[in-house]
Write a protein that holds these residues in place. Structure first.
Motif, PDB file in Angstrom:
ATOM      1  N   GLN A   1       0.815  -1.209   0.000  1.00 49.74           N
ATOM      2  CA  GLN A   1       0.000   0.000   0.000  1.00 49.74           C
ATOM      3  C   GLN A   1       0.849   1.259   0.000  1.00 49.74           C
ATOM      4  N   ASP A   2       1.881   1.266   0.830  1.00 53.35           N
ATOM      5  CA  ASP A   2       2.748   2.442   0.876  1.00 53.35           C
ATOM      6  C   ASP A   2       3.442   2.664  -0.461  1.00 53.35           C
TER       7      ASP A   2
ATOM      8  N   TRP B   1       2.227   1.852  -3.369  1.00 53.19           N
ATOM      9  CA  TRP B   1       1.206   2.389  -4.281  1.00 53.19           C
ATOM     10  C   TRP B   1       1.003   3.879  -4.052  1.00 53.19           C
ATOM     11  N   LYS B   2       1.069   4.317  -2.830  1.00 55.02           N
ATOM     12  CA  LYS B   2       0.852   5.736  -2.527  1.00 55.02           C
ATOM     13  C   LYS B   2       2.059   6.605  -2.879  1.00 55.02           C
ATOM     14  N   GLU B   3       3.277   6.078  -2.701  1.00 53.36           N
ATOM     15  CA  GLU B   3       4.471   6.921  -2.819  1.00 53.36           C
ATOM     16  C   GLU B   3       5.104   6.899  -4.200  1.00 53.36           C
TER      17      GLU B   3
ATOM     18  N   ASP C   1       4.571   6.477  -8.247  1.00 51.18           N
ATOM     19  CA  ASP C   1       3.615   6.390  -9.343  1.00 51.18           C
ATOM     20  C   ASP C   1       3.976   5.294 -10.341  1.00 51.18           C
TER      21      ASP C   1
ATOM     22  N   ARG D   1       2.438   1.901  -9.427  1.00 51.17           N
ATOM     23  CA  ARG D   1       0.995   1.760  -9.195  1.00 51.17           C
ATOM     24  C   ARG D   1       0.324   0.649 -10.000  1.00 51.17           C
TER      25      ARG D   1
ATOM     26  N   GLN E   1      -9.305   4.693  -2.246  1.00 55.11           N
ATOM     27  CA  GLN E   1      -8.340   5.728  -2.624  1.00 55.11           C
ATOM     28  C   GLN E   1      -8.858   6.580  -3.767  1.00 55.11           C
ATOM     29  N   GLN E   2      -9.570   5.957  -4.708  1.00 51.97           N
ATOM     30  CA  GLN E   2     -10.131   6.722  -5.819  1.00 51.97           C
ATOM     31  C   GLN E   2     -11.185   7.696  -5.330  1.00 51.97           C
TER      32      GLN E   2
ATOM     33  N   GLU F   1      -9.407  10.590  -3.656  1.00 49.71           N
ATOM     34  CA  GLU F   1      -8.812  11.541  -4.591  1.00 49.71           C
ATOM     35  C   GLU F   1      -9.875  12.363  -5.301  1.00 49.71           C
TER      36      GLU F   1
END
Length: 733
Positions: A686-687, A689-691, A693, A696, A714-715, A718
């Motif tokens: 998860q981290d 995916w967030k940090e 790009d 992803r 998350q979508q 955003e």
């Protein structure tokens, strides 16, 4: 009037990536995309846009798919942007690196443009400013930027020196040189440009002439010299003289750490490959003989440095002589030891096995003690056991014969009586003595036995040796003890180079196996790891009242010395020795748990070592991984305990886009095969995916399967929030 909300930075980068994919599929879109993106990637843009733009321009001018004429036109558009980016003193390193690479590709194009269009002095002034700025930051920039500066200097030297092509305008259009400049050019002066190129070449070769130990800079310089030698023969003599005077093994004269070994191997291999390529490409070059001699010396020096200990001496052929050494088993079996002759003998006579008088008179005291000991041990180890037994029996027979001669000379029946020798002597007759008188006489005669020892024949006089006592050892202070202990640890690891690998992996019996069950490398490593973990257990936390003693105790922590040596030994070849690292960390984890259980009753703190050395091991080999490595997956799957800190190190691999698949596949293996750490591994995904790009798509695929609902949440997050942070991307792109 309503305005459309501005896109976020990741969304704009995603649109720019779509534009990049468009030009990769059809290069005819390069002019449109470059003109549209130049306002977005300028010096006032955010660092994310500047990084993308600088990398995109570097890729555009380096690709051979774009025609040369189109590149020349595009170079006029980007020069002002490159000048503004490179002149910023606080510019991002990634941006600066890509800008210098772009300038290296653009410089020959700008020179060709000004040759054919002398009126456009503005373009040449911009290119001159960029060149001056790059050459000014060459020595003070970080190593990665300095490598790009070396490449830029190589392109300048190529463009500002004469070519081998007699008619450059009809030859290779990419070969741009001074021969293309007309004699009466109003902007370019051939002598000044050639002098500048000569100075830049000397600056590049200065790294080799100074015998620099910076492997990155040396390798980068060597890799740029091959093209100069091939395309500019006028520079080949200077370059080859600098290379042949360069010593890549200079650092090998000092202590060899794993880092120095990597540096020396890298510089030596690059130098050797360059010279081998040059000698094979042009076998008629007058320098080929010097190159071959240099390569032979380099290979010999490399063998002495790295594998001289395990290499046998070369067989030397001699005229008319057999230079092979004879095997010890080839000695004649009828070899006999001659018996001792009558008369007094020395100790050397007893052990002399040869009848050669020259060998008997040889003074062995001139041979150094260390060399004599080495020769003796080697000879005894290789001698035939049957021959050795025969020699020992012969020496034993000699000693027995001498002993029997001494016993006969000391027989009481033939020994001299303690009376004066007189021919007229006649014994007197006395009355018979009773038992008590006889005993008293014997008691009084016992001290005279020592006198009888002094009267032994001279046959054994040379065997009398004084009593030898070893001198007392000097007292060691704590610092000396620490140095001696470290030397002992080093010698222990030196033993492993002479041991064989374990015959079969099936003989292992887990953590309760006997460490010394077989004298191989696996057993020896087990002893070493347990000496580092189990032997000092409970000793490092003993309270000492005296501060001086406490400091000394910390200096003489032998277990940490062994751990440091183990760490260096594993990293020296971590792909082959990763099983050693896993075994060591298992011992550390077991020792930590045992110590915690033992300390729970006394409520005292114990030092824990597993987490510290597991993280150090990861930090040691992570920078050297490549995308196809399986070492990381094996290491994470076999070490006994995983935590957030260890997985945090794995996440850092995603900074390099080529290692994203390696990091995520290793985490996926933990999710599938180690259920106790599944949640920790999914948190790390998860981290990522967030940090990152770039990670992803792959991370999203794993999260969709193992944590459904995360991507939808998350979508929604955003879409529901976020503020515009970057410039609006051109819609036409």
């Amino acid at each position: 009037m309503a305005t459309t909300p501005q896109l976020s930075v990741p969304d704009q980068i995603r649109q720019l990536q779509d534009a990049r994919k468009l030009v990769l599929s059809d290069v005819s879109y390069y002019p449109q995309v470059i003109q549209a993106t130049l306002p977005i990637i300028g010096p006032s843009a955010q660092v994310e846009f500047r990084r993308w733009g600088a990398e995109f321009l570097s890729e555009a001018f380096a690709t051979p798919a774009v025609p040369l004429g189109q590149k020349e036109t595009l170079s006029l558009l980007v020069l002002e942007t490159l000048k503004l980016l490179v002149e910023d003193p606080n510019q991002d390193v990634v941006v600066l690196r890509s800008v210098i690479q772009t300038a290296a590709s653009v410089y020959p194009l700008a020179l060709r443009w000004i040759i054919n269009n002398a009126y456009d002095t503005t373009t040449w002034d911009r290119m001159t400013v960029i060149k001056t700025r790059i050459l000014r930051i060459w020595e003070t920039a970080p190593p990665t930027v300095r490598i790009c500066c070396i490449k830029f200097a190589q392109r300048v030297v190529l463009a500002q020196t004469p070519s081998v092509n007699p008619e450059p305008r009809r030859g290779d259009p990419l070969d741009i040189s001074l021969l293309m400049i007309p004699p009466n050019h109003t902007v370019l002066e051939v002598p000044s440009l050639e002098a500048e190129a000569s100075g830049l070449l000397d600056r590049m070769l200065g790294v080799l002439q100074d015998n620099s130990s910076d492997a990155l800079i040396v390798d980068a310089t060597l890799n740029t010299l091959s093209i100069l030698i091939r395309a500019r023969p006028g520079t080949s003599n200077r370059i080859l003289n600098a290379i042949l005077n360069f010593n890549p093994l200079k650092l090998a004269s000092g202590p060899m750490t794993p880092k120095i070994k990597v540096i020396v191997r890298s510089m030596e291999k690059t130098t050797r490959m360059l010279l081998t390529h040059l000698s094979r490409r042009d076998s008629r070059n007058p320098h080929v003989g010097r190159i071959h001699q240099y390569l032979e010396r380099l290979m010999q020096a490399r063998a002495e440095v790295f594998d001289g200990a395990s290499r046998k001496r070369a067989h030397v052929e001699q005229d008319g002589l057999d230079a092979k050494r004879q095997r010890m088993a080839a000695l004649p079996q009828e070899f006999q030891i001659p018996p001792m002759a009558a008369g007094p003998h020395s100790l050397a006579d007893v052990f002399s096995l040869t009848s050669n008088e020259g060998l008997k008179t040889f003074d062995v005291s001139v041979v150094p003690a260390a060399l004599a000991a080495k020769i003796s041990v080697t000879t005894i180890a290789r001698i035939d056991p049957k021959l050795l037994d025969r020699v020992l029996n012969g020496v034993r027979d000699r000693l027995t014969a001498l002993y029997q001669v001494a016993q006969q000379a000391d027989n009481p029946e033939t020994a001299s009586l303690d009376v004066e020798d007189d021919d007229d002597y006649e014994p007197d007759y006395y009355a018979a003595e009773d038992n008590e008188q006889i005993l008293n006489k014997l008691d009084s005669s016992e001290p005279s036995s020592s006198n009888r020892e002094l009267q032994k024949p001279a046959v054994l006089s040379n065997f009398a040796l004084p009593t030898f006592k070893l001198p007392p050892p000097p007292a060691l202070n704590p610092d000396q003890a620490a140095v001696v202990g470290q030397g002992t640890v080093t010698r222990v690891f030196g033993v492993m180079s002479t041991l064989d690998e374990p015959a079969s992996k099936k003989t292992k019996a887990g953590i309760n196996r006997l460490a010394a069950s077989s004298y191989d490398k696996d057993s020896w490593l087990t002893i070493i790891t347990r000496l580092a973990t189990r032997a000092p257990a409970g000793l490092n936390d003993v309270s000492v009242k005296d501060e001086h003693n406490s400091a000394s105790a910390s200096r003489i922590n032998m277990s940490n010395s062994i751990r440091e040596s183990l760490y260096a030994y594993v990293l020296d070849d971590f792909r082959k020795r990763i099983d050693i690292a896993v075994s060591w960390l298992n011992e550390e984890w077991y020792n930590d748990r045992v110590q915690q259980i033992a300390a729970s009753d006394s409520a005292r703190d114990v030092p824990l070592h597993y987490d510290k050395w597991a993280l150090r091991m990861l930090d040691g080999f992570l920078p050297y991984l490549h995308a196809q490595d399986r070492v990381l997956t094996r290491f994470l799957s076999e070490i006994p305990d995983l935590n957030a800190a260890i997985l945090g190190r794995v996440k850092t691999l995603c900074r390099d886009p080529t290692l994203v698949s390696l990091a995520l596949n290793s985490l996926l293996y933990l999710v599938m095969m180690r259920p106790p750490v599944r949640n920790l591994a999914l948190d790390a995904v998860q981290d990522i995916w967030k940090e990152y790009d770039e990670a992803r798509p792959m991370a999203g695929k794993y999260l969709t399967k193992w944590r459904p609902g995360f991507l939808e949440a998350q979508q929604q997050l955003e879409n529901g929030g976020g503020t515009p942070t970057g410039p609006q991307t051109v819609a036409a792109v």
